[in-house]
Each structure stands twice: as C-alpha cells, then as structure tokens.
Write an enzyme that holds these catalytic residues in place. Structure first.
Site, mmCIF file in Angstrom:
data_model
loop_
_atom_site.group_PDB
_atom_site.id
_atom_site.type_symbol
_atom_site.label_atom_id
_atom_site.label_comp_id
_atom_site.label_asym_id
_atom_site.label_seq_id
_atom_site.Cartn_x
_atom_site.Cartn_y
_atom_site.Cartn_z
ATOM 1 N N HIS A 347 -41.928 3.825 -30.839
ATOM 2 C CA HIS A 347 -42.866 4.952 -30.839
ATOM 3 C C HIS A 347 -42.385 6.078 -29.942
ATOM 4 O O HIS A 347 -41.848 5.831 -28.876
ATOM 5 C CB HIS A 347 -44.257 4.486 -30.383
ATOM 6 C CG HIS A 347 -44.956 3.668 -31.410
ATOM 7 N ND1 HIS A 347 -44.545 2.406 -31.784
ATOM 8 C CD2 HIS A 347 -46.058 3.948 -32.185
ATOM 9 C CE1 HIS A 347 -45.344 1.930 -32.720
ATOM 10 N NE2 HIS A 347 -46.267 2.852 -32.989
ATOM 11 N N PRO A 348 -42.633 7.301 -30.391
ATOM 12 C CA PRO A 348 -42.278 8.438 -29.530
ATOM 13 C C PRO A 348 -43.334 8.607 -28.444
ATOM 14 O O PRO A 348 -44.450 8.096 -28.573
ATOM 15 C CB PRO A 348 -42.315 9.621 -30.496
ATOM 16 C CG PRO A 348 -43.344 9.228 -31.501
ATOM 17 C CD PRO A 348 -43.269 7.737 -31.642
ATOM 18 N N SER A 364 -46.640 10.710 -37.166
ATOM 19 C CA SER A 364 -46.857 10.871 -35.736
ATOM 20 C C SER A 364 -47.241 12.312 -35.409
ATOM 21 O O SER A 364 -48.122 12.566 -34.588
ATOM 22 C CB SER A 364 -45.594 10.458 -34.971
ATOM 23 O OG SER A 364 -45.829 10.529 -33.615
ATOM 24 N N GLU A 367 -50.838 12.768 -36.201
ATOM 25 C CA GLU A 367 -51.732 12.119 -35.239
ATOM 26 C C GLU A 367 -51.773 12.862 -33.897
ATOM 27 O O GLU A 367 -52.820 12.968 -33.265
ATOM 28 C CB GLU A 367 -51.283 10.671 -35.029
ATOM 29 C CG GLU A 367 -51.578 9.786 -36.220
ATOM 30 C CD GLU A 367 -50.621 8.610 -36.350
ATOM 31 O OE1 GLU A 367 -50.755 7.844 -37.321
ATOM 32 O OE2 GLU A 367 -49.725 8.470 -35.487
ATOM 33 N N GLN A 368 -50.621 13.365 -33.500
ATOM 34 C CA GLN A 368 -50.576 14.054 -32.211
ATOM 35 C C GLN A 368 -51.252 15.430 -32.305
ATOM 36 O O GLN A 368 -51.904 15.888 -31.367
ATOM 37 C CB GLN A 368 -49.127 14.173 -31.728
ATOM 38 C CG GLN A 368 -48.483 12.795 -31.544
ATOM 39 C CD GLN A 368 -47.448 12.766 -30.440
ATOM 40 O OE1 GLN A 368 -47.506 13.555 -29.511
ATOM 41 N NE2 GLN A 368 -46.491 11.842 -30.544
ATOM 42 N N PHE A 399 -46.434 4.786 -23.869
ATOM 43 C CA PHE A 399 -47.884 4.604 -23.996
ATOM 44 C C PHE A 399 -48.299 4.883 -25.437
ATOM 45 O O PHE A 399 -47.941 5.913 -26.016
ATOM 46 C CB PHE A 399 -48.611 5.573 -23.052
ATOM 47 C CG PHE A 399 -50.089 5.545 -23.203
ATOM 48 C CD1 PHE A 399 -50.835 4.541 -22.592
ATOM 49 C CD2 PHE A 399 -50.748 6.497 -23.962
ATOM 50 C CE1 PHE A 399 -52.217 4.496 -22.733
ATOM 51 C CE2 PHE A 399 -52.133 6.463 -24.105
ATOM 52 C CZ PHE A 399 -52.859 5.464 -23.492
ATOM 53 N N ILE A 401 -51.567 4.858 -28.195
ATOM 54 C CA ILE A 401 -53.020 4.776 -28.403
ATOM 55 C C ILE A 401 -53.303 5.363 -29.782
ATOM 56 O O ILE A 401 -52.563 6.249 -30.251
ATOM 57 C CB ILE A 401 -53.793 5.558 -27.309
ATOM 58 C CG1 ILE A 401 -55.278 5.241 -27.376
ATOM 59 C CG2 ILE A 401 -53.535 7.062 -27.391
ATOM 60 C CD1 ILE A 401 -56.049 5.671 -26.135
ATOM 61 N N CYS A 402 -54.319 4.858 -30.427
ATOM 62 C CA CYS A 402 -54.651 5.401 -31.740
ATOM 63 C C CYS A 402 -55.358 6.742 -31.518
ATOM 64 O O CYS A 402 -56.562 6.783 -31.254
ATOM 65 C CB CYS A 402 -55.538 4.420 -32.498
ATOM 66 S SG CYS A 402 -55.977 5.062 -34.102
HETATM 67 N N1 GUN Z 1 -50.587 7.215 -31.209
HETATM 68 C C1 GUN Z 1 -50.647 7.669 -32.437
HETATM 69 N N2 GUN Z 1 -49.468 8.020 -32.842
HETATM 70 C C2 GUN Z 1 -48.634 7.802 -31.824
HETATM 71 C C3 GUN Z 1 -47.255 7.989 -31.663
HETATM 72 O O1 GUN Z 1 -46.551 8.428 -32.558
HETATM 73 N N3 GUN Z 1 -46.760 7.677 -30.458
HETATM 74 C C4 GUN Z 1 -47.524 7.161 -29.468
HETATM 75 N N4 GUN Z 1 -46.943 6.887 -28.315
HETATM 76 N N5 GUN Z 1 -48.807 6.965 -29.610
HETATM 77 C C5 GUN Z 1 -49.334 7.291 -30.787
#
Ligand code: GUN
Length: 454
Positions: A347-348, A364, A367-368, A399, A401-402
C-alpha cells in the site's frame, strides 16, 4: 608546559619535535624499590621524583626497549644507565642511533692526491659539524628523523585509506537503505547553494531560511533527515520542533512547482478514472471471465496484489458477491504474518509521495481524494508525513485505513492512536482495514445485489 627529561644537563623536552627525532619519554616507576634505583641513577643528590617525572630514551640501552607495540615501552626491571656529566657537559647518549654514531668510522688507506684541493673553512653555520664525531652524530640523528617521518607518512596514508573506506561504505549504506534516492537528491539540488553546514547555529535562533530548509528536508526525506541529525550530528532541530514551526507558520516546506502541477494531473486522472470504476458487472459475467481477465479486473481489489485474485479465481463460480469477498478474506487470513505484512507493504502512504507525484493506482487515488488528501494544506500534509514516518518506523509497513468509511480528522486521530499499538495487534487491525477496502473495491466492480444466475 612540556615536560623535560629529568636527567641533569639533558635538555630534551617532551615535544612533537623530539618525538619526530625518535626520542621517547618514560615516567619513573610506581614501584618504590625501582623508583629508588632510578633516582640513584639520576645522581642528583636527594632528587625527589613525582608522578610526572620523566627520563628520555637517551638514558637507556637499546635492549631496554620493547618496540613491538604502537607505544615504545621499557622492559620490566629496566634501570636507566647512569646519568652523569660528560666532560663536554652532556649526558652520554644511549639510543641505538647514538650508539651507532659512536662506532668508529671504517678506516680507509689515505689516498695520495697529486694536488690536494683547498679545504674550505667551515662557515659559522656549519661550525657544529667541525669534528667527524659531531658529523656522525648529526647524520645519524637526521637519518632517525627521516625514518620517523616516513613512519608518520605511512600512518597518515593508512588513516586516509580508512576514512575513504568509511565514507564510501556510508554512501553505499545510504543508497542501499534507500535513504538517499534520486528524487531526494534532485529536490535537494534546489538548496545546493545552502550547504548543510550553514545550519551550525550562529546564535540561539535559526533563521527563517534555515527553518524552511530543515522543514523541507524532513518533508521530502524523513529518514535522510534523521540520519543527518542523529548519525552525522548535523545541527538540525528535532522533528517535533519542525511541527511546531509549521503549525505556528514560522516555517513551511517547499513543495515546489512541478509537484503542484502533478497534483492537478493526478486529480484529472482520478476524475477520468471514476467512469471506469462505475462500470460494474453482473456476477454471472464475473464467473464466466477467462482467468487472465478476471485477474486483470480484480487484480487490484487488494492494492497491488493481483495474486489474491489469481488465487481465488479457481473457486468460481461464486454464488454471490459475499462469497467472492469471503474467498478473498479467507485467502488473506490464511497467510503467514510475513505474508500479511507483505500485503500491507504494497500500500502507498496516505497523502504521501505517490499522491503528489500522481503515481497512485486509480483505486487508491479515488479513496485518498475521497477524504481530500489531494488538496491538503501544507500544515496537514506535513502532519501526515510525520505520522506516516513514525508509523512506518515502528511497524515496517504503511498506515492503512478504509478512507471511504472515515474522514480526514478521524484518520489523523486513528493514526495517532494506532501508532502506539503493539505489532501483533496493529498488523491485525491493518489487515481488517485492507479487507474493508477490498469489499468496497469489489462492490465497485460487481453489482451489490448480484447473485449468480442459475
Ligand atoms: N486506505 C484506502 N486506500 C489506501 C491506500 O491506498 N493506502 C493506504 N495506506 N491506506 C488506504
């Protein structure tokens, strides 16, 4: 004040100059009996020696010395040779070179010269070499000096070689540990006219320029920053101080132009990506997909881990979406701890370098962006970066987290809370978050109410 040899009439002083002439100095022994013997040898009526009284090597025989180590020592039980006045008022010289100097010169038959050349009168400068004996002494002393200088030169070369080795190992270490990567080097180029040594404090306070530099350095490479600070002892403030500076507006990291424009690119990518994300399918279609396509489509439901999709592909047909999700979760649960950590490490960082560079996966990025990490202010970005580093330092994975089930403030709070946990508990918490993220990603691809058509 340098020590002087305590032998009467000996003028040798404990200075670098005498050392280069090969003369060593030796303290009077602690043992009472031996000390008496030395005092007697010095022959200075009622001579009181103390802890710093010394004799130079000129008053011992060559065989009295142990020269096997780095320090020239006297062998146990050695007593100086009587230190008495010679007719010319000098103590007799006992060193190897002085003894050699006393050996007679080889006698050669006198040559008969037809017309002897006139011998020039010694000048005042060369008056010291007026007798062959003096000449011999001076020559052997000069040779001893050459010897000692050569030894010094060899030692200096060895020291230089060792330092070079250390430096090249350090650089290698920095590269291997990815502390000094190309990106950081490039970013630091902006500061090529502000060398780190300028951070040596001239007064009690850092200048604004120094503060901005320190904050930027930490922002772009916390590991490199800590390395410079802790291992190389460069005068950089503690990261807590940096945070205070940033939150009080005293300093701000330079996120520089190219990064800002990449951010816009990244947002554009994200917006473009949404359409694709929204194209979800029926479960019957999912069950009918060829293996490669299934892995292509579901390959990122667990971030950058297509092997998860590959592993569950053979369990098709799935009765419903829940069954597909359950298969994925079972696969993850069955992994060893290091396997789970491997997934976490794929995960990044949240609000990290990939987001700035626009190199996140579409999922990602979405989500971010969902919690506004793509438009963070400098202060929040900096806080995230510090917390991310602290977390990774502690657990060895980023770290997670959803984000879609949270918001920016709660995420920051969770980061602060979870960074205090133990590894076992935190690994499980993070894996549970991966599963939540995965379920939402699956539901982006397949109709939530989808059930297999029988
Ligand atoms: N939570 C949701 N997407 C990501 C992601 O791509 N990386 C991390 N670290 N947490 C996330």
């Amino acid at each position: 004040m340098p020590h002087t040899c305590s032998s009467l009439n000996c003028t040798n002083r404990f200075t670098p100059e005498t050392r280069t002439r090969g003369i060593t100095f030796h303290r009077f022994p602690k043992d009472r009996v031996m000390r008496r013997k030395w005092e007697k040898a010095v022959r200075r009526g009622g001579f009181p020696s103390n802890r710093s009284t010394m004799l130079c090597s000129e008053h011992f025989r060559p065989e009295d010395f142990d020269r096997t180590g780095q320090t020239v020592r006297l062998r146990a039980g050695t007593v100086p040779v009587c230190c008495f006045k010679t007719p010319d008022n000098k103590a007799p010289r006992m060193s190897q070179t002085s003894q050699k100097a006393r050996e007679p010169l080889p006698v050669e038959p006198p040559k008969v010269e037809p017309t002897p050349a006139p011998i020039p009168e010694p000048t005042v400068d060369h008056a010291y070499a007026s007798t062959p004996n003096d000449l011999r002494i001076k020559l052997s002393e000069a040779l001893a000096r050459v010897d000692s200088l050569e030894r010094e030169k060899r030692n200096a070369r060895d020291r230089e070689r060792r330092v070079r080795n250390t430096v090249s190992c350090l650089l290698e270490d920095l590269e291997v540990k990815k502390i000094l990567n190309d990106e950081l080097k490039e970013r630091l180029d902006i500061y090529s006219d502000l060398p780190v040594h300028l951070l040596s404090k001239q007064s009690h306070q850092y200048t604004k320029e120094q503060k901005d530099f320190a904050v930027t350095l930490h922002f772009h490479g916390p590991k490199a920053y800590n390395y410079l600070r802790e291992s190389l002892h460069i005068n950089l403030p503690h990261p807590h101080t940096l945070q205070k500076w940033v939150s009080s507006g005293q300093a701000k990291p330079d996120l520089n132009q190219p990064t800002a424009s990449l951010k816009e690119d990244a947002s554009a990518k994200y917006l473009g990506g949404q359409a694709a994300v929204n194209e979800n399918m029926e479960l019957s279609q999912v069950n009918a997909l060829p293996y490669e396509e299934f892995v292509n489509i579901f390959g990122n439901v667990v971030e950058k881990c297509p092997m998860v999709a590959a592993a569950v592909s053979s369990q098709r047909p799935f009765a419903d979406v829940d069954a597909l999700e359950a298969a994925i979760c079972d696969f993850i649960d069955a992994l060893s701890n290091s396997g789970k950590e491997g997934i976490l490490r794929c995960h990044p960082d949240l609000a990290g370098r990939d987001l700035q560079a626009g190199t996140l996966t579409r999922e990602s990025m979405s989500e971010q962006a969902n919690v506004g990490f793509n438009t963070l202010g400098i202060e929040d970005a900096y806080t995230m970066s510090c917390l991310n580093e602290e977390y990774k330092e502690r657990f060895g994975f980023p770290f997670i987290i959803c984000t879609r089930m949270s918001d920016k403030a709660r995420i920051l709070q969770e980061m602060r809370n979870r960074v205090t946990k133990g590894l076992t508990e935190e690994r499980e918490l993070a894996i549970e978050e991966v599963k939540k993220i995965c379920r939402l990603r699956v539901r982006d691809l397949v109709h939530a109410d989808a059930a297999a058509q029988v």
